[in-house]
Design an enzyme around this catalytic site. Structure first.
Site: not given
Ligand code: UDP
Length: 320
Positions: A33, A36, A116, A140, A144, A206, A281, A284
């Site tokens: 938990l 969770g 993942s 991370y 995995k 974004i 970010r 990405d």
């Molecule tokens: N993203 C975003 N703003 C946020 C969180 C995520 O623009 O506040 C974008 C992130 O850069 C990625 C997409 O949304 O391109 C999915 O991100 P998430 O963290 O949900 O999953 P990931 O693809 O990293 O596993």
């Protein structure tokens, strides 16, 4: 079959729990938990409060009547894993090895492991198939990949058989609203959009609009959590039938951009969201989409949710 769902009180785990119960499996949830929530424990499931770092607790949980394990008890914030790898090493690697060792000691053969798309790193080609090189670019993803590798060895040495399920982007909630626990301090796009929509956060950012994609924002493969959950029961049945280990992608094959998600969310919610564009970010990739044919062929798995608005509606309905 009775299944020990480790991490069963979490977001994906609770949906797995629900799917197992609906298909008539016995379910014991094992969860510390830490992230969770007790509200995610469903009627019909037994519960053990315990940590995967506690070898005795694991051995005790597996000592009688457990036929298989679903392991979803991992930390999953990519940024955090780069800052505090030691926490991820302990939880995601040591914890998972403890599970494999407890299974070996107790004679529990089958494990379905939450892997993942992060194991692939920067895509060399799109869509990603399971044969794509394993080149994680964050810690991370490395954890995995490391557990996948260990499972391969344990299987080769005759100790276990495994299904490694490489999730793409898990989204949505059970449409019947039976799962109500929300993640604390969410890091993923859709929960953040919901927080922006309900005033829990001022705005959404974004991350990047200068990617080499049609609208400049990142493209991901969003798969509904109930579809993901169904893949776990299919995987368990497959392991129980032929004991052949396997690794599959779980995605829809369809890419959706961040901007498209935001537009769809605005439609579902019925008003504009407060958002801006922020720098990219770190780590990405521009596009991550799955080639999911193997899961279809091997498991007969077919995602039922294909419309992103419908997926977002399952989250918004719950918010309300
Ligand atoms: N993203 C975003 N703003 C946020 C969180 C995520 O623009 O506040 C974008 C992130 O850069 C990625 C997409 O949304 O391109 C999915 O991100 P998430 O963290 O949900 O999953 P990931 O693809 O990293 O596993």
């Amino acid at each position: 079959m009775r299944i020990l769902v480790i991490g069963g009180a979490g977001y994906i785990g609770s949906h797995v729990q629900k799917q197992l119960l609906e298909e008539g499996f016995g379910v014991t949830v094992f969860d510390d938990l830490s992230s969770g929530d007790r509200v995610n424990l469903l009627p019909g499931a037994d519960f053990i409060l315990g940590s995967i770092l506690d070898k005795k607790a694991l051995a005790h949980a597996m000592s009688g009547g457990i036929d298989g394990v679903v392991h979803l008890a991992a930390k999953k914030a990519v940024g955090e894993s780069m800052e505090w790898p030691e926490i991820y090493a302990e939880n995601n690697i040591c914890g998972a090895l403890n599970i494999l060792n407890a299974m070996t000691a107790c004679g529990v053969r089958h494990i379905v492991f939450s892997s993942s798309a992060a194991v692939y790193g920067m895509p060399r080609y799109i869509p990603l198939d399971e044969a794509h090189p394993i080149e994680p670019i964050n810690y991370y993803g490395y954890t995995k990949a490391a557990i996948e590798e260990n499972m391969r060895w344990y299987a080769r040495l005759g100790k276990i058989d495994y299904a490694a399920l490489r999730y793409f982007n898990a989204v949505g909630y059970a449409a019947d609203k039976s799962i109500t626990g929300k993640e604390r301090n969410p890091q993923n796009l859709l929960p953040i959009i919901m927080e922006a929509a309900t005033g829990k956060r001022e705005k959404l950012s974004i991350f990047g609009n200068d990617y080499d994609t049609p609208d400049g924002t990142c493209v991901r493969d969003y798969v509904h959590v109930s579809d993901l959950a169904r893949a776990h029961t299919l995987a368990l049945k497959k392991l129980a039938t032929d004991g052949e280990s396997f690794t599959v992608n779980l995605g829809t094959g369809k890419g959706t951009s961040v901007k498209e998600i935001v537009d769809a969310a605005e439609k579902v919610i019925g008003r504009k969201l407060n958002y801006d564009y922020a720098p990219r970010r770190a780590g990405d990739p521009a596009i991550l989409t799955a080639k999911a044919d193997k899961a279809r062929q091997l498991l007969g798995w077919e995602p039922q949710y294909t419309d992103i608005e419908e997926i977002i509606r399952t989250v918004w309905n719950l918010e309300q």
